[in-house]
Design a protein around this motif. Structure first.
Motif, PDB file in Angstrom:
ATOM      1  N   GLN A   1       4.853  -0.319  -8.222  1.00 20.54           N
ATOM      2  CA  GLN A   1       5.455   0.518  -7.173  1.00 20.54           C
ATOM      3  C   GLN A   1       6.867   0.111  -6.858  1.00 20.54           C
ATOM      4  OE1 GLN A   1       4.019   3.308  -5.922  1.00 20.54           O
ATOM      5  NE2 GLN A   1       2.431   2.890  -7.401  1.00 20.54           N
TER       6      GLN A   1
ATOM      7  N   TYR B   1      -1.038   4.372  -1.579  1.00 20.79           N
ATOM      8  CA  TYR B   1      -0.399   4.383  -2.897  1.00 20.79           C
ATOM      9  C   TYR B   1      -1.201   5.256  -3.868  1.00 20.79           C
ATOM     10  CZ  TYR B   1       2.731   0.449  -1.869  1.00 20.79           C
ATOM     11  OH  TYR B   1       3.716  -0.363  -1.355  1.00 20.79           O
ATOM     12  N   HIS B   2      -2.444   5.546  -3.525  1.00 16.49           N
ATOM     13  CA  HIS B   2      -3.337   6.284  -4.424  1.00 16.49           C
ATOM     14  C   HIS B   2      -3.856   7.542  -3.725  1.00 16.49           C
ATOM     15  CE1 HIS B   2      -3.131   3.158  -7.486  1.00 16.49           C
ATOM     16  NE2 HIS B   2      -3.199   2.283  -6.483  1.00 16.49           N
TER      17      HIS B   2
ATOM     18  N   ASP C   1      -8.649   0.872  -4.620  1.00 19.06           N
ATOM     19  CA  ASP C   1      -7.381   1.593  -4.677  1.00 19.06           C
ATOM     20  C   ASP C   1      -7.432   2.989  -4.075  1.00 19.06           C
ATOM     21  OD1 ASP C   1      -5.882  -0.437  -5.845  1.00 19.06           O
ATOM     22  OD2 ASP C   1      -6.212   0.280  -7.894  1.00 19.06           O
TER      23      ASP C   1
ATOM     24  N   ALA D   1       0.327  -4.427  -2.558  1.00 22.21           N
ATOM     25  CA  ALA D   1       1.018  -3.338  -3.250  1.00 22.21           C
ATOM     26  C   ALA D   1       0.869  -3.492  -4.757  1.00 22.21           C
ATOM     27  CB  ALA D   1       2.503  -3.336  -2.874  1.00 22.21           C
TER      28      ALA D   1
ATOM     29  N   SER E   1      -6.080   3.485  -0.618  1.00 25.66           N
ATOM     30  CA  SER E   1      -4.688   3.123  -0.347  1.00 25.66           C
ATOM     31  C   SER E   1      -3.795   4.365  -0.305  1.00 25.66           C
ATOM     32  CB  SER E   1      -4.193   2.185  -1.452  1.00 25.66           C
ATOM     33  OG  SER E   1      -2.795   2.113  -1.457  1.00 25.66           O
TER      34      SER E   1
ATOM     35  N   ARG F   1      -0.611   0.417   2.622  1.00 29.03           N
ATOM     36  CA  ARG F   1       0.614   0.624   1.845  1.00 29.03           C
ATOM     37  C   ARG F   1       1.586  -0.514   2.176  1.00 29.03           C
ATOM     38  NH1 ARG F   1       2.834   4.682  -1.183  1.00 29.03           N
ATOM     39  NH2 ARG F   1       5.098   4.701  -1.265  1.00 29.03           N
TER      40      ARG F   1
END
Length: 186
Positions: free
Chosen positions: A186, A49-50, A44, A182, A47, A130
């Motif tokens: 999210q 997202y992180h 993660d 994903a 990513s 992402r």
């Protein structure tokens, strides 16, 4: 006359860089990262997202190489061309690894003056996975090229120009495929 579709494809229809380059040497590069789990999923922290940290990479050396180039693409992106997550070239020929978390700067003095190019998000350096929520598992192709000569491009070089140079200078290549999906929240 056929009309262009008014929606993006589910996946890119264009070939990856590694499919466009034919090395003139016979060697194969083995590319690995400790940042994959047992199923090949990228951790993660890499990513977007992180933490959006570039992953550490390790590869087998190639003799008589002047530099290495790495291109990371996602052919599962819902767009016409694979999404480019990372372009980095002029990694010194004696190198066999990259550390985690490289700064998103065009010139990397700590990596022998390697150059990072513009990713698909329009920024310099690494842009982590992402994939759109609900789009399923995406594959990230980490492609490495051993080059006979250093490249003279600046960070804003178009991918097509970089690919043309790789076609003429690649001694050997290697591929590592990681996956990412994903997060559900999210």
């Amino acid at each position: 006359m056929a009309q262009a579709p008014d929606h993006a494809p589910d996946h890119s229809g264009e070939a990856l860089v590694i499919q466009k380059v034919q090395p003139f040497g016979e060697g194969q590069i083995v590319l690995t990262t400790p940042s994959l789990d047992a199923d090949g999923r990228l951790e993660d922290r890499h990513s977007a997202y992180h933490e959006n940290r570039s992953p550490p990479l390790v590869w087998t050396p190639v003799e008589h190489v002047a530099a290495y180039a790495i291109v990371v693409e996602d052919p599962d992106a819902p767009r016409e061309h694979p999404f480019v997550h990372w372009l980095i070239w002029n990694i010194p020929g004696e190198a066999t690894s990259l550390p985690e978390g490289l700064p998103n700067e065009a010139s990397l003095g700590l990596i022998g003056g390697a150059t990072q190019g513009v990713n698909g998000a329009g920024k310099i350096g690494w842009f982590g996975p992402r994939p759109p929520p609900g789009h399923g598992l995406h594959r990230y192709h980490f492609q490495i090229f051993a080059l006979a000569e250093r490249l003279t491009f600046g960070p804003n070089v178009p991918l097509e120009t970089l690919v043309s140079a790789l076609k003429g200078d690649t001694l050997a290549e290697g591929l590592l495929v990681a996956t990412y999906e994903a997060p559900e929240s999210q």
